[in-house]
Design an enzyme around this catalytic site. Structure first.
Site, PDB file in Angstrom:
ATOM      1  N   ARG A   1       0.871  -1.229  -0.239  1.00 20.54           N
ATOM      2  CA  ARG A   1      -0.129  -0.284   0.029  1.00 20.54           C
ATOM      3  C   ARG A   1       0.745   0.980  -0.062  1.00 20.54           C
ATOM      4  NH1 ARG A   1      -2.363  -0.341   5.386  1.00 20.54           N
ATOM      5  NH2 ARG A   1      -0.141   1.622   5.613  1.00 20.54           N
TER       6      ARG A   1
ATOM      7  N   SER B   1      10.329 -39.249  -7.374  1.00 23.13           N
ATOM      8  CA  SER B   1      11.640 -39.553  -7.783  1.00 23.13           C
ATOM      9  C   SER B   1      11.573 -39.987  -8.555  1.00 23.13           C
ATOM     10  CB  SER B   1      12.745 -40.461  -6.930  1.00 23.13           C
ATOM     11  OG  SER B   1      13.823 -40.944  -7.281  1.00 23.13           O
TER      12      SER B   1
ATOM     13  N   ARG C   1      19.034  10.815  -9.629  1.00 25.36           N
ATOM     14  CA  ARG C   1      19.003   9.881 -10.072  1.00 25.36           C
ATOM     15  C   ARG C   1      20.653   9.102  -9.980  1.00 25.36           C
ATOM     16  NH1 ARG C   1      16.182  10.959 -15.555  1.00 25.36           N
ATOM     17  NH2 ARG C   1      15.289  11.791 -13.508  1.00 25.36           N
TER      18      ARG C   1
END
Lengths: 441, 441, 441, 441
Positions: free
Chosen positions: B185, B272, B311
């Site tokens: 959120r 297996s 940046r």
């Protein structure tokens, strides 16, 4: 299967191909084909069966998506692969189907397939590493006498040469690559042990079949199967991490030199989507992306080494993507750095300008060395401090020191005259450069 | 683009689709389309241009392989993407091409696209988490009164109930998922700041366009762009790591319970390739593979948080695959564990047998509690030690203690009679179980 | 026990004290004392015994070196600690010795002691964090209107304000600290479950004793013991990692601004042992050391979460030093950054000089925004490119564009006149700054 | 300075001493003393000064707490150390004080001091590693013919020998130690470069002084200073991680064998604070704690390799505690495992019992190998499945298969009679064991 878009900056097309489904399935098929032939030669399975099996395996046509889906149920891609292969063989010859994967265990196939992909990856990385070292060597030679600022903690220090800096880059990259080469050599060995790692299903023929299988796949035969002993692969992944860390250091340096305010070097780089004037250190960014990615991958691998008994739960299962990602990021870094260094534009003049812009302050250590024996450390310190405070673009530090009366009596004036000359204070820069490049002196 | 074979055990088809080229390109296109519309609504670009742009973006048809290839040059997938989109728009309307990506920067597009994929990933994981908790709840309720050995340092301890154990698994998984939900959120917010993070190209319209863009993409609008502030994504990746660590703990427990020598529970598992008798904890292996993968990915992300100025170089560039891998492995773990728990067969009888096999030794703590107040700790200790030494399948520890003369005078015989009864020594097991399940008592 | 020399840069004296032997032993003693009193109050042990036990525990005098040595044999520091305490009690009252550590398990003591130390550590870090945010807020306010270059990929971009930059630092630090606060609150809870986590030795009194113990130690009481559920501590360690990553980003920025060639800001820093002229970003180095240390510690913790059954083998045993190191490095970073920011000297003039040194190139984006609508993107692009190529210290980019005939017809001359003015192209910088600072607008 | 209580399980007293303040200060003092002497010999500083300096350095008496406190300001412990030393020298001879630390830089001292501590650490670890391999070798020899279950994914498989298992442990530990030895050898080299890494302050005497200094400290002289090239230390830390991962695997195996339900082996272990009956795998826990700690430390080191220019900001500063912690945890693991293996009690009888408890199911692979060639894989599969389903403690799988009519015609009855005999299905177990132990066959 092209490079996934999100992985664009952490792999290359060539390496993505090495670890692609086609490549992995091909390697698995090679294992099963070679196994069948080796077993037939040893008299363990019928030659006719071996022929059908190796024919089917070579023919390919495996449905990667179906195998991938089914792998989550069985905990390995080998089981659905072998089922598919068995069906293919049975379609041609029911008896031969009996002998598919005879005496082997899932991990024999997937480990060996990974190893075969790794062998291939080394060839790809080798090319880029070679380009890188050739370019670094050329830079170092071309700038053997180009003075530039040393920078420690990002602050200017006494001069070095760019040739020394490039030689340091080169030697560390070579050391890193040598470690990788050794780790590739030691780590890329056959996995073949059967269910319990004893090759029991092959009776007395185990060693002979193993030797033949190794020879056929052109892989060394280790002392014993290594199903839950992953140190060799760990050493390879770690070596990738160390090498990439070194490449990252070089890229960090270049990206710093490329700052507008420094501008001593520029890699070809890339443009910006919004800023027409910009030239970005995109190659460095790709290298540094790899350098950020590797340490975590190395730690994942190491943490997964604690594998239970003869085959672990989870540790092993996490390995393949980790190894593949690590190698791809390493190769991506080597390729990007080879391009960046290969196209590097070095501005020797700007290097000199940046030295001069310190107004001689970077020669304060030299001033101390010259003054202290004559006038004592404390007095020298005072003279230097006041000269540093007064230094400006008009009268630089070296001049100010030379003009000091106390100094004039204590230091040889010819030496003093060179106080601000970068070329006069390079010490053993070239000595070290030549040693790093293994040049005879 | 199916799940890559090597990633089969660390992703799912559904999550691989969320981070596929199609999905990523679609999200990037949604951004550009919504941006153009929002800018047209604000009067920043001509409505006609917006229509052409959003039409072209919606139509798709991007060449992922070409974009991926070109991304390495520009250091981001956005630049070749925008070039492609611009060409597409120009082919229809040259003027409109002027306004493609207007005022935005590359990172606005790629970050928001990643966020849109993340929103989608949450929906996928949610389903598996819900399956998991329903299954765990059912297990806990069904076995509220089933005693089993506690095991500390893999050694038997006094009994717990399997209901308590399952409740502990459930509550920790729920805590982990709640952290993930909060991190999703907080972390899934619009990225939109333009070249310098000031939206300067939009003049006074920046905030309005940003708000409209956020609304259109159904993403919250953060206080400000977060180009080099990656803490929100870090929190999401870390939450994935914590949740997956918890799932790994549950899987480890199950794989241990599933040992032939213990066999108190079995997940559906897999077979297996070489051993017909085997039933492997394949689901647990997949969960544990994720638990091995996450810590390294989390550390990669955290190490990459140190991003330069507005940046970064490299830190940002390494993020997308790390985030995508982390979320996929998390979802893979949730899916595999939901299957394993959903199909878990619990053997209450064997749980009891395993308690009995200790010959009462696990009640030695209880014996100390009963004896010490009466006979003193040291004498109690002696009695217990000798009874432990003599305990066998014929005469167990509880009997031996009860028969001891010193004890008989010091402890209530009715209590003493229950010394070896698991049900009599569960303490607050059910109290804790009910609290963990948020049941009213 | 002072800070170990090798740890000087990754802890502080105050935090080293929090995790010192004295502090840990004190916390363990507090646990045992409070436990005895709570059990006496519940009628579980004799009040007289409780008095002796809590008296002995409070008196202290434990031999840390002996306990440490012995801990390796028992796999926990608690066992030798309890043995020592029992001896101490027995020396005063043999009967009371029976009731030392009654009903508890080793992990109850060591986990709760760690939690008590953590509670203390939060108080220490809080102070430095508060100093940091006050300093950042002051910087942001003082430089609300100070333009400086944005730098993306270390290349100059359109201007921002230093006020916005500082606000971005502040808001991310606050978000990080809020996550830490929440994690401290959720993670610092009592551990008390006894051997199997059921408090069985306390019979029906378990919950009451647990509640009283929690109250006495001023710790919240969790739903149930969490011996092998480590998610709460994981969340705390991860929150430390995220917060420190953010502080590391700020320190990286400052160290870059402090470069001689940039010199827009300077932290108080330190001197050099060999270079009298230098001023090093030592504070930033300490912050970045922590930022390098945390990711690995977080991954260690997460990898250790896979703990077997009711108490793990190894995962738990690795935790305490990891948690202590993580918290100390976090606090070290907060302290160092608070000092660095508190003493930061900002050079607004140099910020302006560095903008001007681009000869207007950083306004190329703005030029595109102004020109493209009038002359089309392609023609705009050509004009901009040629102006960029011609820009120099004599005639900057903005002038060159303004002088272009094509441009003059297409763009409002008043607007054009401001093309190279940083203040005219700050967009929403102040809007974002105010939102980040939670200021009403 | 004893081992910190919280570090009790991740270090040893001996290794804590190696990285103690006393040891570190001693190493720094050795560097300065040796430097002064080497410089005097080369005629760089006055012999009298060298004598005073080396005398003062040897005398010691540094205030570790004060140096540690001051280190945070200067970003290194060397600066306050050198200041202290200079004061000490000046107190005896003001002129000599001029020549303290002459031509060196801080990092020369702290790196070389760390290297000197590392050299010492190797001697400590060597002893424990030797103990470990001797004990493992003895185990392997003693149990060359002891069959036990292989366990893959924690499920029983066909038999191996305990001798093979121990040989696998040994060989991987030896490989790991060989990597560590190589990394120690390559990594423990002199650091000496002066401010810029050129030894400029020493004029032409740099190489000679460096060589003499190296000789005096008994350290190899590298090609060049390596201030920001950290690959050699990275290789050492990584080698520690790989070795410890291998030790962790062995400890995990032992802790699993030690489960009450398995009980095939027991390490001496420790007791429990609350459960008198328990014997805990405490030694394994200590080993596994190290194995959990190392991967994160390795990743921290690798992430810190990206160091700026000639001396980095932060990356370097984080290293010393990481290296020290990594080496200590490694040595702690070696010591604990040497004890655990040295005292291991192996229960061959129980190994056999546990094989038998599978009712022959672990021979299903062998049954397939025997039956399939004769009756075809599908019919064999059916026979095996039904025999597995019917197997019980009364009639085991091998008997059931042998009694099957279809089988009797197809398989040699003598071979069939051994189907359930572990000794008859060990394949190349001893062949592999001998190769792992480098025995001639």
């Amino acid at each position: 299967m092209p490079l996934r878009l999100l992985d664009s900056l952490v792999s290359t097309e060539a390496l993505a191909a090495v670890f692609s489904d086609e490549s992995v399935l091909g390697a698995m098929a090679r294992f099963e084909a070679a196994l069948a032939r080796a077993e037939a030669d040893a008299g363990v399975i019928p030659p006719a069966a071996a022929e059908v099996i190796s024919g089917a395996a070579s023919r390919g046509g495996f449905d990667a998506a179906a195998i991938s889906r089914s792998a989550r149920q069985s905990g390995t891609i080998t089981i659905p692969f072998v089922e598919t292969l068995t069906r293919m063989v049975r379609d041609r010859n029911a008896e031969a189907a009996t002998f598919v994967h005879w005496g082997a265990t899932s991990q024999d196939v997937s480990d060996t397939a990974l190893v075969l992909c790794l062998v291939e990856s080394q060839r790809v990385i080798e090319v880029d590493h070679r380009r890188l070292v050739v370019a670094l060597r050329a830079l170092s030679d071309a700038h053997a006498d180009t003075p530039m600022l040393a920078r420690t903690l990002l602050q200017p220090g006494p001069p070095i040469t760019f040739g020394l800096k490039a030689a340091g880059w080169l030697a560390s990259a070579e050391r890193g690559y040598a470690r990788m080469t050794a780790a590739y050599r030691d780590g890329c060995v056959l996995q073949f042990g059967g269910a319990a790692g004893t090759l029991a299903a092959l009776g007395v023929h185990g060693p002979a079949v193993a030797a033949a299988l190794a020879a056929s796949l052109q892989l060394p035969l280790p002392d014993a199967p290594w199903h839950s002993h992953r140190d060799r692969l760990a050493a390879l992944v770690a070596a990738c991490g160390i090498y990439t860390g070194t490449l990252g250091k070089i890229a960090r340096d270049i990206s710093l030199l490329m700052q507008q305010e420094v501008l001593e070097a520029q890699e070809p780089g890339g443009s910006s989507s919004s800023m027409p004037h910009k030239r970005n250190p995109s190659g460095c960014a790709v290298v540094l992306a790899a350098a950020h990615r590797l340490p975590g991958l190395v730690s994942s691998f190491l943490a997964g080494m604690v594998q239970e008994h003869e085959r672990g739960v989870g540790g092993w299962h996490a390995e393949a993507p980790t190894v593949a990602d690590a190698v791809q990021a390493t190769g991506s870094a080597a390729a990007a750095l080879a391009d960046a260094i290969g196209g590097l534009r070095v501005d020797s003049q700007r290097m000199r300008t940046n030295i001069d812009a310190t107004h001689g302050a970077v020669f304060s250590e030299r001033a101390m060395v010259l003054l202290a024996p004559g006038v004592g450390r404390e007095r020298a310190s005072r003279i230097i401090s006041s000269s540093l405070a007064d230094a400006s673009s008009e009268r630089n530090f070296a001049q100010l020191v030379a003009e000091n009366v106390e100094v004039q009596g204590a230091v040889d004036p010819h030496v003093l005259a060179t106080l601000g000359d970068p070329a006069a204070y390079l010490g053993s820069a070239d000595h070290f450069r030549r040693r790093l490049l293994k040049l005879n002196e």
